[in-house]
Design a protein around this motif. Structure first.
Motif, PDB file in Angstrom:
ATOM      1  N   GLY A  65      62.557 -18.898 -42.650  1.00 42.89           N
ATOM      2  CA  GLY A  65      61.434 -19.490 -41.936  1.00 42.89           C
ATOM      3  C   GLY A  65      60.257 -18.550 -41.756  1.00 42.89           C
ATOM      4  N   ASP A  66      60.529 -17.250 -41.627  1.00 43.25           N
ATOM      5  CA  ASP A  66      59.447 -16.287 -41.442  1.00 43.25           C
ATOM      6  C   ASP A  66      58.582 -16.145 -42.685  1.00 43.25           C
ATOM      7  N   ASP A  67      59.076 -16.618 -43.825  1.00 45.62           N
ATOM      8  CA  ASP A  67      58.319 -16.504 -45.069  1.00 45.62           C
ATOM      9  C   ASP A  67      57.436 -17.729 -45.340  1.00 45.62           C
ATOM     10  N   LEU A  68      57.535 -18.749 -44.517  1.00 41.47           N
ATOM     11  CA  LEU A  68      56.647 -19.900 -44.668  1.00 41.47           C
ATOM     12  C   LEU A  68      55.234 -19.513 -44.239  1.00 41.47           C
ATOM     13  N   TYR A  69      54.242 -20.029 -44.957  1.00 44.26           N
ATOM     14  CA  TYR A  69      52.877 -19.880 -44.459  1.00 44.26           C
ATOM     15  C   TYR A  69      52.771 -20.647 -43.146  1.00 44.26           C
ATOM     16  N   PRO A  70      52.031 -20.114 -42.158  1.00 45.28           N
ATOM     17  CA  PRO A  70      51.945 -20.774 -40.849  1.00 45.28           C
ATOM     18  C   PRO A  70      51.416 -22.203 -40.896  1.00 45.28           C
ATOM     19  N   ASP A  71      50.615 -22.538 -41.905  1.00 47.85           N
ATOM     20  CA  ASP A  71      50.040 -23.874 -41.985  1.00 47.85           C
ATOM     21  C   ASP A  71      50.930 -24.872 -42.720  1.00 47.85           C
ATOM     22  N   ALA A  72      52.074 -24.408 -43.256  1.00 47.21           N
ATOM     23  CA  ALA A  72      52.899 -25.281 -44.097  1.00 47.21           C
ATOM     24  C   ALA A  72      53.560 -26.407 -43.312  1.00 47.21           C
ATOM     25  N   ARG A  73      54.337 -26.058 -42.319  1.00 48.61           N
ATOM     26  CA  ARG A  73      55.083 -27.078 -41.574  1.00 48.61           C
ATOM     27  C   ARG A  73      54.156 -28.097 -40.903  1.00 48.61           C
ATOM     28  N   PRO A  74      53.080 -27.659 -40.215  1.00 47.83           N
ATOM     29  CA  PRO A  74      52.174 -28.650 -39.612  1.00 47.83           C
ATOM     30  C   PRO A  74      51.542 -29.591 -40.627  1.00 47.83           C
ATOM     31  N   CYS A  75      51.205 -29.082 -41.803  1.00 41.62           N
ATOM     32  CA  CYS A  75      50.606 -29.930 -42.840  1.00 41.62           C
ATOM     33  C   CYS A  75      51.594 -30.981 -43.322  1.00 41.62           C
ATOM     34  N   LEU A  76      52.820 -30.568 -43.607  1.00 39.73           N
ATOM     35  CA  LEU A  76      53.841 -31.510 -44.063  1.00 39.73           C
ATOM     36  C   LEU A  76      54.065 -32.600 -43.023  1.00 39.73           C
ATOM     37  N   ALA A  77      54.152 -32.195 -41.766  1.00 32.33           N
ATOM     38  CA  ALA A  77      54.398 -33.159 -40.694  1.00 32.33           C
ATOM     39  C   ALA A  77      53.233 -34.136 -40.553  1.00 32.33           C
ATOM     40  N   VAL A 127      53.598 -23.231 -50.125  1.00 34.97           N
ATOM     41  CA  VAL A 127      54.169 -23.339 -48.780  1.00 34.97           C
ATOM     42  C   VAL A 127      54.939 -22.078 -48.411  1.00 34.97           C
ATOM     43  N   LEU A 128      55.336 -21.304 -49.409  1.00 34.33           N
ATOM     44  CA  LEU A 128      56.141 -20.111 -49.179  1.00 34.33           C
ATOM     45  C   LEU A 128      55.346 -18.870 -49.561  1.00 34.33           C
ATOM     46  N   ASP A 129      55.178 -17.964 -48.618  1.00 33.42           N
ATOM     47  CA  ASP A 129      54.487 -16.699 -48.853  1.00 33.42           C
ATOM     48  C   ASP A 129      55.454 -15.752 -49.572  1.00 33.42           C
ATOM     49  N   GLU A 130      55.108 -15.339 -50.785  1.00 36.79           N
ATOM     50  CA  GLU A 130      56.001 -14.516 -51.599  1.00 36.79           C
ATOM     51  C   GLU A 130      55.772 -13.018 -51.433  1.00 36.79           C
ATOM     52  N   THR A 131      54.983 -12.628 -50.448  1.00 41.03           N
ATOM     53  CA  THR A 131      54.670 -11.214 -50.258  1.00 41.03           C
ATOM     54  C   THR A 131      55.926 -10.363 -50.107  1.00 41.03           C
ATOM     55  N   ARG A 132      56.841 -10.793 -49.251  1.00 42.31           N
ATOM     56  CA  ARG A 132      58.059 -10.010 -49.031  1.00 42.31           C
ATOM     57  C   ARG A 132      58.921  -9.985 -50.280  1.00 42.31           C
ATOM     58  N   GLU A 133      58.969 -11.109 -51.004  1.00 40.02           N
ATOM     59  CA  GLU A 133      59.778 -11.161 -52.220  1.00 40.02           C
ATOM     60  C   GLU A 133      59.275 -10.165 -53.256  1.00 40.02           C
ATOM     61  N   PHE A 134      57.959 -10.109 -53.457  1.00 42.07           N
ATOM     62  CA  PHE A 134      57.404  -9.156 -54.414  1.00 42.07           C
ATOM     63  C   PHE A 134      57.649  -7.714 -53.954  1.00 42.07           C
ATOM     64  N   ALA A 135      57.550  -7.482 -52.653  1.00 41.43           N
ATOM     65  CA  ALA A 135      57.817  -6.142 -52.125  1.00 41.43           C
ATOM     66  C   ALA A 135      59.268  -5.738 -52.372  1.00 41.43           C
TER      67      ALA A 135
END
Length: 226
Positions: free
Chosen positions: A79-91, A13-21
């Motif tokens: 919130g900007d690090d969430l994958y765009p499909d995460a919140r809609p899927c959970l809901a 659910v969380l895109d780790e791209t920025r964290e790794f960068a």
């Protein structure tokens, strides 16, 4: 019947791209170089921290996290690090009447950060908060307890065939593999993947798959009229 769906956090659910960068910047390593080494470590089946030790042999995660905090550059996500499909899927899964939870290997700050995102989930659990990390059976025992005690009614969704899918199925749960992030694209365990209930490329696919599965279970449970 699937009655509860729990999700891994990082890479799912969380895109780790920025964290790794951010870690590459902290180590003073070009980002593309760090990514290449990280991928090679995963492909060899090594612990992910070996990527850090390639550049700093004495690397200790807890020590470096503390140094980053002291330097005003702590690990963080929003919130900007969430994958765009995460919140809609959970809901969408919650709208089906399912219990929805997050349960992943995450550091001390993560639980508060996840709660601050106000995601449509019923349970948030982390390895730091629970005092046990994946793939330990005790971690998945906590998931089972949070879901009500029946592992066969739980679907665990993650990007790693080893820590997520294999470990969840060993605990009696169903598993869903999502192919994204470093582990999802690099770590290939066909025997594990074949035993998963679902294999997906996006969380957008999951609500319909779960609904179809549960509808099939209901139909199979109806008494025969013959």
């Amino acid at each position: 019947m699937i009655e509860a769906v729990f999700f891994d956090v990082g890479g799912t659910v969380l895109d780790e791209t920025r964290e790794f960068a951010d870690w590459a910047d902290w180590l003073g390593v070009p980002r593309h170089t760090f990514s290449a080494v990280f991928g090679a470590v995963i492909a060899r089946g090594q612990d992910w921290q070996e990527a850090f030790r390639t550049f700093r042999p004495d690397f200790d995660l807890a020590t470096e996290v503390a140094r980053r905090v002291a330097a005003g550059r702590p690990e963080s996500f929003g919130g900007d690090d969430l994958y765009p499909d995460a919140r809609p899927c959970l809901a969408a899964l919650r709208e089906q009447g399912l219990l929805v939870g997050l349960a992943g290997n995450q550091p001390a700050h993560a639980e508060a950060s996840l709660r601050a995102l106000d995601l449509p989930v019923d349970v948030i659990g982390t390895s730091h908060g629970w005092g046990v990390a994946k793939p330990a059976p005790a971690f998945f025992a906590r998931v089972v307890h949070a879901a009500g005690g029946d592992p066969s009614s739980i679907l665990y969704v993650g990007d790693r065939p080893d820590n997520d899918a294999h470990a969840a199925m060993a605990a009696g749960m169903r598993a869903c593999l999502i192919r994204r992030g470093p582990w999802g694209h690099i770590l290939d365990l066909p025997d594990v993947a074949q035993r998963c209930l679902f294999r997906i490329g996006s969380l957008d696919e999951l609500p319909a798959l779960v609904a179809e599965h549960n509808a099939g279970c209901r139909s199979a449970a109806l008494p025969s009229r013959s």
